[in-house]
Design a protein around this motif. Structure first.
Motif, short mmCIF file in Angstrom:
data_model
loop_
_atom_site.label_atom_id
_atom_site.label_comp_id
_atom_site.label_asym_id
_atom_site.label_seq_id
_atom_site.Cartn_x
_atom_site.Cartn_y
_atom_site.Cartn_z
N ALA A 139 27.11 5.54 3.54
CA ALA A 139 25.98 5.29 4.30
C ALA A 139 24.65 4.78 4.03
N GLY A 140 24.68 4.89 2.43
CA GLY A 140 23.35 4.62 1.70
C GLY A 140 22.46 5.61 1.40
N LEU A 141 21.37 5.59 0.69
CA LEU A 141 20.52 6.88 0.19
C LEU A 141 19.74 7.26 1.41
N ILE A 142 19.12 6.58 2.25
CA ILE A 142 18.06 7.08 3.49
C ILE A 142 19.00 7.78 4.68
N PRO A 143 19.97 7.39 4.98
CA PRO A 143 20.83 8.25 5.67
C PRO A 143 21.38 9.69 5.17
N THR A 144 21.70 9.42 3.91
CA THR A 144 22.13 10.66 3.30
C THR A 144 20.81 11.58 2.96
N TYR A 145 19.84 11.20 2.63
CA TYR A 145 18.66 12.05 2.53
C TYR A 145 18.13 12.77 4.15
N LEU A 146 18.34 11.88 4.69
CA LEU A 146 18.06 12.24 6.22
C LEU A 146 18.82 13.51 6.63
N LEU A 147 20.29 13.32 6.22
CA LEU A 147 21.23 14.24 6.47
C LEU A 147 21.02 15.70 5.90
N VAL A 148 20.81 15.53 4.47
CA VAL A 148 20.45 16.61 3.81
C VAL A 148 19.14 17.43 4.24
N GLN A 149 18.02 16.66 4.64
CA GLN A 149 16.94 17.30 5.34
C GLN A 149 17.05 17.65 6.46
N SER A 150 17.90 17.26 7.30
CA SER A 150 18.06 17.92 8.92
C SER A 150 19.08 19.23 8.43
N LEU A 151 19.92 19.35 7.53
CA LEU A 151 20.68 20.43 7.18
C LEU A 151 19.41 21.73 6.67
N GLY A 152 18.40 21.23 6.22
CA GLY A 152 17.51 22.34 5.51
C GLY A 152 18.04 22.52 4.10
N LEU A 153 18.53 21.43 3.51
CA LEU A 153 18.79 21.73 1.93
C LEU A 153 17.64 21.24 1.00
N THR A 154 16.93 20.63 1.49
CA THR A 154 15.58 20.11 0.60
C THR A 154 15.07 21.28 -0.23
N ASP A 155 14.51 21.29 -1.22
CA ASP A 155 14.13 22.10 -2.07
C ASP A 155 14.99 23.47 -2.18
N THR A 156 16.30 23.07 -2.11
CA THR A 156 17.23 24.16 -2.52
C THR A 156 18.06 23.87 -3.65
N TYR A 157 18.73 24.78 -4.17
CA TYR A 157 20.01 24.29 -5.13
C TYR A 157 21.17 23.56 -4.68
N LEU A 158 21.45 24.05 -3.30
CA LEU A 158 22.64 23.54 -2.74
C LEU A 158 22.36 21.88 -2.58
N SER A 159 21.26 21.30 -2.62
CA SER A 159 21.20 20.15 -2.53
C SER A 159 21.44 19.26 -4.05
N LEU A 160 21.69 19.92 -5.00
CA LEU A 160 22.16 19.61 -6.41
C LEU A 160 23.68 19.41 -6.18
N VAL A 161 24.27 20.27 -5.39
CA VAL A 161 25.74 20.22 -5.63
C VAL A 161 26.33 19.56 -4.26
N LEU A 162 26.09 19.85 -2.92
CA LEU A 162 26.79 19.43 -1.85
C LEU A 162 26.69 17.93 -1.71
N PRO A 163 25.63 17.03 -1.82
CA PRO A 163 25.77 15.71 -1.53
C PRO A 163 26.77 14.84 -2.48
N SER A 164 26.91 15.77 -3.68
CA SER A 164 28.19 15.00 -4.48
C SER A 164 29.16 15.79 -4.94
N ALA A 165 29.49 16.81 -4.19
CA ALA A 165 30.28 17.62 -4.48
C ALA A 165 31.95 17.20 -4.78
N VAL A 166 32.22 16.20 -3.98
CA VAL A 166 33.65 15.77 -4.25
C VAL A 166 33.79 14.01 -4.66
N SER A 167 34.68 13.98 -5.34
CA SER A 167 34.81 12.54 -6.06
C SER A 167 36.27 12.24 -5.27
N VAL A 168 36.39 11.14 -4.55
CA VAL A 168 37.54 10.60 -3.90
C VAL A 168 38.78 10.34 -5.06
#
Length: 308
Positions: A139-168
């Motif tokens: 999707a790209g950086l901007i949609p990913t950032y908007l998704l993380v922001q909408s989930l309320g994960l910004t300024d939380t440690y979960l934002s360091l794990v969930l966006p890149s949690a799984v490698s195909v």
């Protein structure tokens, strides 16, 4: 052509192709020299970083920068960095994110790979094609950032794990390894009444220690070395992991970590020595963990990549 001539030619003909013949002495010497140069190219800079981090400030000042030949050893840079403050807090953040992230990623990857390795599982082919498509389209950086922001994960440690949690890629390697396990062994467990979860925990995972160790190392190194997610999702400097503190010290030419500026200004500590000490602290976990996983690397990666 006479029989004798054919016999002579057959005796002179090599028993195997040229590339399978043992190398000559000149070839061995050239290979050895090339490997020595490669080792020096890797170990040379590492030696300079370690020596500089252990050198007293007068030695660093006399060298005019990086120290090549040690002229005294001191651990003052490490004691000051680990005595509390920004760096010690960043180390704790990196350790916590690495441990939690590796455990979470391995759990998700193992469950996904095992489900996709069962040919008769529901939606097996569709799900496999779907996750493989994410390797080539994003999707790209901007949609990913908007998704993380909408989930309320910004300024939380979960934002360091969930966006890149799984490698195909890691899921596909695990899937290929799981498919290489004898189906008769799994079928016999089903006949005995074992469910899928019990089969996974008691049969599949114990037989997959090699590939699990390698994939765990991949995830752990990725989390330990990650800095990009923290730079875009975190605004609080106290939440930054070690790699981001290292960037601030080296790339942005920050004088010293918070709380050590006074010691640098008064000449008690060297700013360059502190920077090199932070680099060493960032390299130590990977350097320590790699030898323990090295014996599993060839078996785990090659078997997982070839089978299936």
């Amino acid at each position: 052509m006479s029989p004798d001539t054919r016999l002579v030619r057959s005796l002179k003909a090599p028993a195997r192709p040229v590339w399978e013949e043992p190398p000559s002495k000149a070839g061995l010497t050239a290979k050895g020299g090339f490997l020595v140069l490669c080792c020096l190219g890797v170990l040379g800079p590492l030696w300079i970083v370690i020596v500089t981090s252990l050198s007293p400030k007068p030695v660093i000042d006399r060298a005019g920068g990086l120290v090549v030949v040690p002229q005294g050893i001191t651990f003052v840079n490490y004691t000051e960095l680990l005595g509390g403050g920004q760096v010690s807090r960043a180390i704790m953040v990196s350790v916590g994110v690495t441990l939690f992230g590796t455990l979470f990623s391995m759990t998700v990857s193992v469950l996904a790979a095992y489900g996709l390795s069962r040919p008769r599982s529901l939606g097996h082919r569709f799900l496999l094609m779907t996750i493989m498509a994410t390797m080539f389209f994003g999707a790209g950086l901007i949609p990913t950032y908007l998704l993380v922001q909408s989930l309320g994960l910004t300024d939380t440690y979960l934002s360091l794990v969930l966006p890149s949690a799984v490698s195909v890629f890691n899921i596909l390697v695990l899937r290929a390894f799981f498919m290489g396990i004898s189906p008769e062994l799994i079928d016999s467990a089903r006949i005995d009444g074992a469910g899928e979860l019990r089969i996974l925990l008691t049969i599949v995972l114990p037989l997959s220690r090699a590939v699990l160790a390698v994939i765990s190392l991949f995830y752990a190194v990725g989390y330990w070395s990650a800095w990009f997610n923290a730079s875009i999702y975190l605004s609080d400097q106290e939440m930054m992991p070690l790699q981001n503190v290292l960037i601030q010290l080296v790339q942005k030419n920050t004088e010293a970590p918070t709380g050590l500026q006074q010691a640098v200004r008064t000449g008690q500590l060297s700013s360059l020595g502190l920077q090199m000490a932070v680099m060493v602290l960032a390299l130590v976990p990977v350097a320590v963990a790699s030898p323990f996983v090295q014996r599993h690397f060839k078996k785990g990666m090659l078997t997982g990549a070839v089978k299936g």
